[in-house]
Design an enzyme around this catalytic site. Structure first.
Site, PDB file in Angstrom:
ATOM      1  CB  SER A 280      15.012  -0.876 -18.334  1.00  0.00           C
ATOM      2  OG  SER A 280      15.290  -0.307 -17.070  1.00  0.00           O
TER       3      SER A 280
ATOM      4  CG  HIS B 289      12.172  -2.706 -21.040  1.00  0.00           C
ATOM      5  ND1 HIS B 289      12.287  -1.635 -21.909  1.00  0.00           N
ATOM      6  CD2 HIS B 289      12.062  -2.174 -19.805  1.00  0.00           C
ATOM      7  CE1 HIS B 289      12.283  -0.512 -21.220  1.00  0.00           C
ATOM      8  NE2 HIS B 289      12.147  -0.801 -19.939  1.00  0.00           N
TER       9      HIS B 289
ATOM     10  CE  LYS C  31       8.822   0.944 -20.453  1.00  0.00           C
ATOM     11  NZ  LYS C  31       8.871   0.392 -19.107  1.00  0.00           N
TER      12      LYS C  31
HETATM   13  C1  LIG Z   1       8.352   0.940 -17.801  1.00  0.00           C
HETATM   14  C2  LIG Z   1       8.306  -0.106 -16.764  1.00  0.00           C
HETATM   15  C3  LIG Z   1       7.261  -0.169 -15.836  1.00  0.00           C
HETATM   16  C4  LIG Z   1       6.191   0.881 -15.778  1.00  0.00           C
HETATM   17  O1  LIG Z   1       5.320   0.761 -16.856  1.00  0.00           O
HETATM   18  P1  LIG Z   1       4.115   1.820 -16.979  1.00  0.00           P
HETATM   19  O2  LIG Z   1       3.046   1.096 -17.720  1.00  0.00           O
HETATM   20  O3  LIG Z   1       4.671   2.987 -17.725  1.00  0.00           O
HETATM   21  O4  LIG Z   1       3.700   2.184 -15.600  1.00  0.00           O
HETATM   22  C5  LIG Z   1       7.237  -1.212 -14.932  1.00  0.00           C
HETATM   23  N1  LIG Z   1       8.200  -2.159 -14.938  1.00  0.00           N
HETATM   24  C6  LIG Z   1       9.233  -2.120 -15.805  1.00  0.00           C
HETATM   25  C7  LIG Z   1      10.276  -3.194 -15.778  1.00  0.00           C
HETATM   26  C8  LIG Z   1       9.326  -1.095 -16.733  1.00  0.00           C
HETATM   27  O5  LIG Z   1      10.357  -1.038 -17.578  1.00  0.00           O
END
Ligand SMILES: *Cc1c(COP(=O)(O)O)cnc(C)c1O
Length: 398
Positions: A185, A213, A244
């Site tokens: 990210s 992502h 997301k």
């Molecule tokens: C955002 C993210 C998470 C966490 O996701 P949530 O559903 O908000 O707990 C886990 N792993 C990665 C790589 C992320 O970018």
């Protein structure tokens, strides 16, 4: 006694502030979108949401949430295995499996929980897990909870991965699981799953990826990093988020072979001991998959917008991390400068966030822009104009 405790907490907070690392929350008083209204009433272009496909406020998604709310209620007041499983949950799990090219899927309250309940359940002390050094915090924490031997390979370094695989085998590990973020990210780096699959096959190892992502937009049909890298259907375990690109509310999942998911349903602690995902989110997520399976229009527009913004920002003379992902890291290097750039851009009507140590390595401060399918071309041009002005004022570009 407790006075000393509270004093030490305040002392720690002061230290965070003194280091310039204190994080403030910016208050938004509108839905998520290409533009958002901040609490002081200003409307700004939003370039820092994970709303890659613009589904966070998509009318069909909102309507599906309303429909599920009406027909299935607000909440279930239960974990899944007691009285927290509706027909909608089973439908979403089936639909996610088909979308991702796996046999079965289990929903969690978040991707953090999916990763938190994965490794401990599947691996024992005779096993090894090999993790990229830059993997997400939730993967790191999940691995910490497992009794498996913990090994790491240098970020995105295939020679290092090979060496760790050889070491795991030499030490007699029973099962070996290699696990990586599909997309990292902070840099938008896309894991080399084709090479990784080859290496895993060579050493008889399993391959797992976190697709937070990537799910919904990477690859020609938006299925994710495995599709982009030509290994669709050949990754053993996929974890991901509904928070997301896939609607942006909350919820996570693990998708894998049927027996893996079956064991997770029996033993995975965040699944057994935490509440079921709310019906409105589940109903809306099914609508998200309807939209994405019917047409690639949104991921195509995202790809177009990303190309336009990346070309524009490079043309201005900014230094960006090369790539094709809608995460566009604009390198500023100096933490103070990154904060000043973000502050100036906000004055100019563009909301971005500066990232600096310890979120990224020392001397690697940056602005992380995230492009969305709902940014239209005039919006992106206006954002580029603001970057041009602020960049010149701060002498980052000529
Ligand atoms: C955002 C993210 C998470 C966490 O996701 P949530 O559903 O908000 O707990 C886990 N792993 C990665 C790589 C992320 O970018």
């Amino acid at each position: 006694m407790s006075d000393a405790f509270y004093a030490s907490i305040r002392h720690e907070l002061d230290a965070v502030r003194a280091a310039g690392l204190f994080k403030e929350e910016r208050i938004i008083a509108s839905p998520q979108g290409a533009r958002v209204r901040t609490a002081d009433g200003r409307e700004v272009i939003n370039l820092c949401a994970n709303n890659y496909l613009g589904l966070s406020s998509h009318p069909r998604v909102i309507e599906a949430a309303h429909e599920a709310l009406r027909s299935r209620g607000f909440g279930l007041s239960s974990v899944r295995f007691i009285c927290g499983t509706q027909d909608l949950h089973k439908t979403l799990e089936r639909r996610l499996s088909a979308f991702l090219g796996t046999e079965d899927t289990i929903l969690y309250g978040s991707a953090f929980d999916a990763n938190g309940g994965l490794f401990e359940t599947l691996l024992g002390p005779e096993d090894a897990v090999i993790s990229d050094t830059l993997n997400h915090a939730s993967i790191i924490d999940g691995i910490r909870l497992s009794k498996a031997r913990r090994m790491r390979y240098a970020h995105d370094d295939m020679a290092s991965l090979r060496a760790q695989l050889a070491l795991a085998r030499a030490e007699g590990a029973r099962h070996v699981l290699v696990f990586t973020d599909g997309v990292f990210s902070m840099d938008g780096t896309v894991a080399r799953l084709d090479e990784m699959r080859g290496l895993c096959d060579e050493f008889g190892a399993l391959l797992g990826i976190d697709e937070c992502h990537a799910s919904g937009f990477l690859g020609t049909r938006g299925r994710g990093t495995h599709e982009l890298r030509g290994v669709f259907g050949r990754v053993d375990i996929i974890t991901g988020t509904l928070g997301k690109a896939l609607g942006g509310a909350s919820g996570g999942f693990t998708s894998a072979r049927a027996e893996v998911v079956a064991l997770l349903r029996q033993r995975s602690r965040p699944y057994l001991f935490s509440n079921t995902v709310a019906p409105a989110i589940v109903g809306a997520s099914i609508a998200v998959l309807d939209i994405l399976e019917a047409s690639t229009e949104l991921r195509d527009r995202l790809e177009h917008n990303t190309r336009l913004f990346r070309a524009g920002i490079e043309e201005l003379g900014f230094d960006i991390k090369p790539g094709t992902h809608p995460i566009v890291p604009i390198m500023v290097y100096d933490a103070g400068k990154a904060q000043r750039l973000a502050a100036r851009l906000l004055e100019l009507g563009v909301y971005v966030v500066g990232f600096f140590y310890p979120v990224v390595p020392q001397g690697q401060a940056r602005i992380r822009v995230q492009i969305s399918a709902v940014h239209d071309e005039p919006t992106l041009r206006r954002a580029l104009d603001a970057f041009a002005q602020a960049g010149r004022e701060l002498e980052l570009i000529p």
